[in-house]
Design a protein around this motif. Structure first.
Motif, short mmCIF file in Angstrom:
data_model
loop_
_atom_site.label_atom_id
_atom_site.label_comp_id
_atom_site.label_asym_id
_atom_site.label_seq_id
_atom_site.Cartn_x
_atom_site.Cartn_y
_atom_site.Cartn_z
N ASP A 231 -27.56 -56.58 49.47
CA ASP A 231 -26.26 -55.95 49.21
C ASP A 231 -26.38 -54.83 48.17
O ASP A 231 -25.73 -53.81 48.29
CB ASP A 231 -25.24 -56.99 48.73
N ALA A 232 -27.21 -55.07 47.17
CA ALA A 232 -27.41 -54.03 46.15
C ALA A 232 -28.07 -52.80 46.75
O ALA A 232 -27.66 -51.66 46.48
CB ALA A 232 -28.25 -54.58 45.00
N VAL A 233 -29.08 -52.99 47.60
CA VAL A 233 -29.77 -51.87 48.24
C VAL A 233 -28.80 -51.10 49.15
O VAL A 233 -28.85 -49.88 49.23
CB VAL A 233 -31.02 -52.34 49.01
N ARG A 234 -27.90 -51.82 49.81
CA ARG A 234 -26.92 -51.16 50.68
C ARG A 234 -25.96 -50.26 49.91
O ARG A 234 -25.27 -49.45 50.50
CB ARG A 234 -26.14 -52.20 51.46
N ARG A 235 -25.90 -50.40 48.60
CA ARG A 235 -25.02 -49.56 47.79
C ARG A 235 -25.66 -48.20 47.46
O ARG A 235 -25.05 -47.35 46.83
CB ARG A 235 -24.62 -50.25 46.49
N LEU A 236 -26.89 -47.99 47.92
CA LEU A 236 -27.50 -46.66 47.81
C LEU A 236 -26.87 -45.80 48.90
O LEU A 236 -27.09 -46.03 50.08
CB LEU A 236 -29.01 -46.73 48.02
N SER A 237 -26.06 -44.83 48.51
CA SER A 237 -25.45 -43.98 49.54
C SER A 237 -26.48 -42.95 50.00
O SER A 237 -27.19 -42.36 49.19
CB SER A 237 -24.19 -43.30 49.00
N THR A 238 -26.56 -42.79 51.32
CA THR A 238 -27.50 -41.84 51.90
C THR A 238 -26.83 -41.09 53.03
O THR A 238 -25.89 -41.59 53.65
CB THR A 238 -28.76 -42.55 52.46
N GLY A 239 -27.31 -39.90 53.31
CA GLY A 239 -26.81 -39.15 54.45
C GLY A 239 -27.28 -39.79 55.74
O GLY A 239 -28.36 -40.37 55.80
N VAL A 240 -26.45 -39.71 56.76
CA VAL A 240 -26.81 -40.24 58.07
C VAL A 240 -27.38 -39.08 58.89
O VAL A 240 -26.77 -38.01 58.96
CB VAL A 240 -25.61 -40.88 58.78
N THR A 241 -28.52 -39.30 59.49
CA THR A 241 -29.20 -38.25 60.25
C THR A 241 -29.58 -38.77 61.62
O THR A 241 -29.64 -39.98 61.86
CB THR A 241 -30.48 -37.79 59.52
N VAL A 242 -29.84 -37.84 62.52
CA VAL A 242 -30.47 -38.17 63.79
C VAL A 242 -31.80 -37.43 63.80
O VAL A 242 -31.83 -36.20 63.70
CB VAL A 242 -29.61 -37.79 65.01
N LEU A 243 -32.88 -38.19 63.86
CA LEU A 243 -34.21 -37.60 63.94
C LEU A 243 -34.55 -37.45 65.42
O LEU A 243 -34.41 -38.40 66.19
CB LEU A 243 -35.21 -38.51 63.25
N THR A 244 -34.95 -36.25 65.81
CA THR A 244 -35.32 -35.99 67.19
C THR A 244 -36.77 -35.55 67.26
O THR A 244 -37.27 -34.87 66.36
CB THR A 244 -34.41 -34.91 67.83
N VAL A 245 -37.44 -35.98 68.33
CA VAL A 245 -38.85 -35.66 68.53
C VAL A 245 -39.08 -35.24 69.98
O VAL A 245 -38.34 -35.65 70.87
CB VAL A 245 -39.77 -36.85 68.18
N ARG A 246 -40.11 -34.44 70.14
CA ARG A 246 -40.57 -34.08 71.49
C ARG A 246 -42.08 -34.07 71.45
O ARG A 246 -42.69 -33.45 70.58
CB ARG A 246 -40.05 -32.71 71.90
N GLY B 255 -46.72 -36.06 68.16
CA GLY B 255 -46.30 -34.66 68.25
C GLY B 255 -46.54 -33.88 66.97
O GLY B 255 -46.66 -32.65 66.99
N GLY B 256 -46.58 -34.57 65.84
CA GLY B 256 -46.83 -33.92 64.56
C GLY B 256 -45.64 -33.18 63.97
O GLY B 256 -45.72 -32.68 62.86
N MET B 257 -44.53 -33.13 64.71
CA MET B 257 -43.33 -32.43 64.21
C MET B 257 -42.09 -33.17 64.69
O MET B 257 -42.13 -33.90 65.69
CB MET B 257 -43.29 -30.98 64.69
N PHE B 258 -40.98 -32.96 63.97
CA PHE B 258 -39.70 -33.54 64.36
C PHE B 258 -38.59 -32.74 63.70
O PHE B 258 -38.84 -31.90 62.84
CB PHE B 258 -39.61 -35.03 64.00
N VAL B 259 -37.36 -33.01 64.13
CA VAL B 259 -36.18 -32.36 63.56
C VAL B 259 -35.30 -33.44 62.93
O VAL B 259 -35.05 -34.48 63.55
CB VAL B 259 -35.38 -31.58 64.63
N VAL B 260 -34.85 -33.19 61.71
CA VAL B 260 -33.87 -34.05 61.05
C VAL B 260 -32.53 -33.33 61.15
O VAL B 260 -32.36 -32.25 60.59
CB VAL B 260 -34.24 -34.31 59.57
N ASN B 261 -31.59 -33.92 61.90
CA ASN B 261 -30.24 -33.39 62.05
C ASN B 261 -29.34 -34.16 61.10
O ASN B 261 -29.14 -35.37 61.28
CB ASN B 261 -29.75 -33.59 63.49
N VAL B 262 -28.80 -33.51 60.08
CA VAL B 262 -27.93 -34.16 59.10
C VAL B 262 -26.51 -34.14 59.68
O VAL B 262 -25.92 -33.08 59.85
CB VAL B 262 -27.97 -33.42 57.74
#
Length: 187
Positions: A14-29, A69-76
């Motif tokens: 529960d304490a760790v869940r109180r760390l607010s973080t941005g939600v992202t979608v990581l995409t790879v090809r 693939g060695g690369m990816f995109v982080v969509n915030v």
């Protein structure tokens, strides 16, 4: 305000869940394989070189494709994209490009992975290293390109997602010692 642990919990999770973080979608090809997944554990690691860390479940398709693939995109994601967070967290969504069929996106110029329209920001990342720790892999990657969109971010907090409304807060500037109420965070 102090909130006790959730029933049946020892408080640590529960304490760790109180760390607010941005939600992202990581995409790879990688070759003809395209995939996306919701990630709420992305952090800035270094400013020079510009590095981010992304935590992915060990052995997951996303983790393995990011390495291959060695690369990816982080969509915030923006606060208006909570349904996208749910979609890319759903293990029953279609595989491959079909998971992007109803979405507005374009291929990233650097790696071909999807960049999602409407995101607050997108970062093209080149993998530097993958560290296995616990039940996850920590991918450390250099940000090689980035774009900024508009809107407010979607954040993960206390095991839920929330639309953020950002407001500047008063801060002290300079190297003055904190005393009195300022030292405790009281106004």
């Amino acid at each position: 305000m102090t909130v006790g642990p959730e029933p049946g919990s020892d408080g640590r999770r529960d304490a760790v869940r109180r760390l607010s973080t941005g939600v992202t979608v990581l995409t790879v090809r990688h070759g003809d394989v395209v995939h996306g997944t919701t990630v709420s554990s992305v952090l800035a690691v270094s400013r020079d070189p510009l590095l981010v860390g992304v935590s992915l479940r060990r052995g997951s398709l996303t983790s393995d494709l990011a390495v291959a693939g060695g690369m990816f995109v982080v969509n915030v994601l923006s606060r208006r994209q909570a349904l996208l967070a749910d979609w890319f967290a759903d293990p029953d969504r279609p595989a491959g490009l079909a998971q992007f069929d109803r979405l507005d996106w374009r291929p990233d110029a650097g790696c071909g992975a999807p960049r999602l329209a409407g995101a607050v920001a997108a970062m093209t990342c080149r993998l530097r290293t993958r560290l296995t720790t616990g039940d996850h892999d920590l991918h450390v990657a250099e940000v090689v390109d980035g774009t900024v969109g508009g809107g407010s971010p979607l954040i993960s907090y206390a095991a839920g997602v929330h639309g953020a409304e950002l407001h500047e807060v008063p801060r002290r500037r300079g190297r003055r010692p904190l005393t009195g109420a300022a030292a405790t965070g009281l106004d």
